[in-house]
Design a protein around this motif. Structure first.
Motif, short mmCIF file in Angstrom:
data_model
loop_
_atom_site.label_atom_id
_atom_site.label_comp_id
_atom_site.label_asym_id
_atom_site.label_seq_id
_atom_site.Cartn_x
_atom_site.Cartn_y
_atom_site.Cartn_z
N PRO A 39 0.89 -1.58 0.52
CA PRO A 39 0.01 -0.12 0.38
C PRO A 39 0.97 1.11 0.15
CG PRO A 39 0.05 -1.06 2.09
CD PRO A 39 0.97 -1.54 1.35
N ALA A 40 0.09 2.36 -0.78
CA ALA A 40 1.19 3.59 -0.88
C ALA A 40 -0.08 4.47 -0.63
CB ALA A 40 1.70 3.89 -2.09
N HIS A 41 -0.02 5.28 1.63
CA HIS A 41 -1.04 5.47 1.83
C HIS A 41 -0.88 5.91 3.18
CE1 HIS A 41 -3.01 2.05 3.24
NE2 HIS A 41 -3.00 1.92 2.51
N SER A 42 -1.31 7.14 3.59
CA SER A 42 -0.76 6.78 4.55
C SER A 42 -2.35 7.58 6.31
CB SER A 42 0.17 8.54 5.31
OG SER A 42 -0.86 9.15 4.07
N ARG A 43 -3.44 5.79 6.06
CA ARG A 43 -4.64 6.74 6.21
C ARG A 43 -4.09 6.56 8.01
NH1 ARG A 43 -7.47 1.42 4.31
NH2 ARG A 43 -5.90 0.62 5.01
N ALA A 44 -3.87 5.32 8.25
CA ALA A 44 -3.99 5.67 9.96
C ALA A 44 -2.78 6.08 10.08
CB ALA A 44 -3.94 4.58 10.54
N LEU A 45 -2.49 7.18 11.38
CA LEU A 45 -0.58 7.59 11.76
C LEU A 45 -0.78 7.61 12.52
CD1 LEU A 45 -0.99 10.32 12.90
CD2 LEU A 45 -1.64 10.73 10.27
N GLY A 46 -1.73 7.72 13.70
CA GLY A 46 -1.15 7.44 15.36
C GLY A 46 -1.26 5.96 15.95
N VAL A 47 0.08 5.91 16.44
CA VAL A 47 0.77 4.24 16.96
C VAL A 47 0.65 4.98 18.63
CG1 VAL A 47 2.34 2.44 17.09
CG2 VAL A 47 1.96 3.73 15.42
N PHE A 188 0.13 17.93 3.94
CA PHE A 188 0.65 19.38 3.93
C PHE A 188 1.91 19.66 3.96
CE2 PHE A 188 -3.61 19.72 2.94
CZ PHE A 188 -4.35 20.02 1.82
N ALA A 189 2.95 20.33 3.79
CA ALA A 189 3.51 20.94 3.73
C ALA A 189 3.09 21.20 4.93
CB ALA A 189 4.38 21.91 3.27
N ASP A 190 4.04 21.95 6.61
CA ASP A 190 4.05 22.32 7.58
C ASP A 190 4.50 24.06 7.93
OD1 ASP A 190 2.91 22.28 10.06
OD2 ASP A 190 4.04 20.88 11.19
N ALA A 191 3.03 24.47 7.70
CA ALA A 191 3.02 25.90 7.91
C ALA A 191 3.19 26.49 9.25
CB ALA A 191 3.24 26.91 6.81
N THR A 192 2.48 25.14 9.86
CA THR A 192 1.65 26.19 11.18
C THR A 192 2.29 26.98 12.38
OG1 THR A 192 1.71 23.47 12.96
CG2 THR A 192 0.07 24.28 10.79
N GLY A 193 3.60 26.48 12.55
CA GLY A 193 4.44 26.74 13.77
C GLY A 193 4.63 26.10 15.05
N HIS A 194 3.31 25.06 14.71
CA HIS A 194 2.90 24.11 16.15
C HIS A 194 3.76 22.53 16.42
CE1 HIS A 194 -0.72 26.14 16.06
NE2 HIS A 194 -1.52 25.56 15.12
N VAL A 208 -11.49 22.01 12.84
CA VAL A 208 -9.88 20.98 12.46
C VAL A 208 -9.18 20.92 12.79
CG1 VAL A 208 -8.23 22.18 11.14
CG2 VAL A 208 -10.68 23.35 11.03
N GLU A 209 -8.97 19.03 12.51
CA GLU A 209 -8.15 18.31 13.67
C GLU A 209 -6.55 18.63 12.79
OE1 GLU A 209 -9.17 14.44 14.38
OE2 GLU A 209 -10.69 15.40 15.87
N SER A 210 -5.34 19.01 13.62
CA SER A 210 -4.54 18.80 12.91
C SER A 210 -3.06 17.87 13.82
CB SER A 210 -3.63 20.92 13.17
OG SER A 210 -2.14 20.83 13.09
N PHE A 211 -2.35 17.68 13.12
CA PHE A 211 -1.47 16.82 13.17
C PHE A 211 -0.17 16.80 12.96
CE2 PHE A 211 -5.70 14.25 13.45
CZ PHE A 211 -5.99 14.74 15.81
N PRO A 214 5.79 12.99 9.70
CA PRO A 214 7.30 13.12 9.62
C PRO A 214 7.86 14.09 8.91
CG PRO A 214 7.03 11.01 10.14
CD PRO A 214 5.80 11.09 9.84
N ALA A 215 8.97 14.88 8.42
CA ALA A 215 9.45 15.13 7.02
C ALA A 215 8.90 16.49 6.87
CB ALA A 215 9.29 14.06 6.12
N GLY A 216 8.08 17.37 7.97
CA GLY A 216 8.08 18.23 8.77
C GLY A 216 6.83 18.89 7.49
N ARG A 217 5.83 17.38 7.69
CA ARG A 217 4.17 17.51 6.76
C ARG A 217 3.22 17.44 8.31
NH1 ARG A 217 4.83 17.43 1.67
NH2 ARG A 217 2.88 17.17 1.54
N ARG A 218 2.14 18.09 7.37
CA ARG A 218 0.95 18.75 8.81
C ARG A 218 -0.40 17.71 7.91
NH1 ARG A 218 -0.48 20.32 14.20
NH2 ARG A 218 2.11 20.46 14.27
N ARG A 219 -0.97 16.78 8.66
CA ARG A 219 -2.54 15.58 8.31
C ARG A 219 -3.28 16.79 9.08
NH1 ARG A 219 -3.85 10.36 7.93
NH2 ARG A 219 -2.65 10.25 6.68
N PHE A 220 -4.59 17.66 8.25
CA PHE A 220 -5.28 18.45 8.59
C PHE A 220 -6.82 17.50 8.29
CE2 PHE A 220 -2.61 21.42 7.65
CZ PHE A 220 -2.58 22.29 8.99
#
Length: 387
Positions: A39-47, A188-194, A208-211, A214-220
């Motif tokens: 699979p080439a997706h990132s559906r679930a991400l929290g372990v 997306f690329a993470d420009a939130t500063g969080h 809006v949930e924001s997580f 890796p690699a300086g990205r963020r999921r909304f």
């Protein structure tokens, strides 16, 4: 015809982890997976911490955490105000964080771990067709690129997802509840500063949930009303606009690597064990993705099941089946699934669009909880300490 100790249908993260754990117990466990490609997706991400414990038992925690973002707190915001903070420092003495790892990376770590134990355990391109239970085993029919495949196994585990063919073939019913909520999401690329914080924006027009990833990205993940729509119709521009409009956070749509949509459904199997066949993971319980419990709940199902199966195989090599062997497992995991479903639905309700008066009352109540010692209990619940 060869008889395996265990045949697992479904080569996703839940099935592969169970196979690796059973291999460590010296059992002959194989996995059928219909997909040929990774699979080439990132559906679930929290372990969550209890799941990291399971990776550690398999010697895989370091590999999992090597590229993970360690989320040590979640921040609840409303407009420009911080409502409160949920710290994970007491959720686990060893892993005081939730690890953010894209699912494709998590699955790669698990597949490598299984291959190191037995390189032919994962049988790709084999689609489950049906099964027949006998006194001492289960005959399982499948099909691959060369034609029919038939094997026998002492026990069969259905880890084949929400549309489980094993569940259907076993005649197991489900109860289904569809919630009206629909979400869109994107990476997306993470420009939130969080930084490494997870941020939950409780806005009047919807959460809006924001997580961090890796690699300086963020999921909304954005509440998008009740309209049903295909995931393929969601665009990065739409997700980015919704995030910016509600939170003021700038999001560059051209940096998107994924945009999708999903609805919310609770589907619980009325039974998860019939004879020598057992359901775990999404095959047993589909719950709201909000809260990130689904994949972790499946891993904990598998952990509980491996103990029962290992004991059952000891009875004349698994040929004798104690009819009560799985009773406690089934009851305990059913309770865990109901708790997780209720928590997920509470999270969903918390993020729905509300009027100004309701929003003020919600924020005041949540702020009071997050200023009290109860915030540590809440963190432990979110981190699935008792799942």
């Amino acid at each position: 015809m060869r008889t395996h100790d265990v045949l697992i249908v479904g080569g996703g993260p839940v099935g592969v982890m169970l196979a690796a754990a059973l291999a460590d117990r010296g059992l002959d466990a194989v996995v059928w997976e219909a997909r040929v490609d990774d699979p080439a997706h990132s559906r679930a991400l929290g372990v969550h911490p209890p799941s990291i414990d399971l990776f550690d038992r398999l010697g895989l925690a370091d590999h999992l955490l090597a590229d993970a973002v360690r989320i040590r707190r979640g921040i609840a915001r409303s407009g420009s105000r911080t409502v409160g903070v949920v710290p994970f420092d007491r959720a686990s003495s060893r892993w005081p964080f939730v690890a953010a790892v894209p699912q494709d990376r998590t699955e790669a770590v698990l597949r490598a771990g299984l291959a190191a134990r037995r390189d032919d355990a994962l049988r790709r391109g084999v689609r489950f067709v049906g099964l027949e239970q006998r006194d001492e085993d289960v005959v399982v029919q499948g099909v691959d690129g060369e034609g029919p495949v038939v094997v026998a196994a002492r026990f069969v585990v259905g880890a084949d997802g929400t549309r489980s063919a094993v569940r259907a073939a076993s005649g197991l019913d489900t109860t289904v509840r569809d919630l009206p909520d629909r979400y869109v999401m994107g990476d997306f690329a993470d420009a939130t500063g969080h930084g490494t914080d997870a941020v939950i924006h409780l806005e009047r027009t919807g959460v809006v949930e924001s997580f961090p990833l890796p690699a300086g990205r963020r999921r909304f993940v954005v509440h998008a009303g009740a309209e049903r729509r295909p995931a393929s119709t969601v665009t990065a521009e739409e997700v980015a606009r919704l995030v910016t409009d509600r939170t003021g956070v700038p999001v560059d749509p051209t940096s998107s690597t994924m945009a999708s949509a999903f609805g919310v459904r609770r589907r619980l199997a009325t039974r998860t064990v019939v004879g020598r066949v057992v359901l775990i993971g999404d095959a047993a319980h589909e719950i709201s993705p909000i809260g990130g419990q689904g994949m972790n709940l499946g891993w904990l199902d598998g952990h509980a099941l491996e103990n029962v199966i290992a004991a059952a195989v000891k009875l004349r090599g698994g040929r004798m089946l104690d009819p009560t062997a799985f009773d406690r497992f089934e009851a305990d995991r059913a309770r865990a699934a109901v708790r997780a479903a209720r928590q997920a639905e509470w999270n969903t309700a918390l993020g729905r669009p509300v009027g100004s008066g309701t929003a003020r009352a919600r924020d005041l109540a949540l702020a009071a909880v997050l200023r009290s010692p109860s915030r540590h209990l809440l963190a432990s619940v979110y981190a699935m300490r008792w799942a």
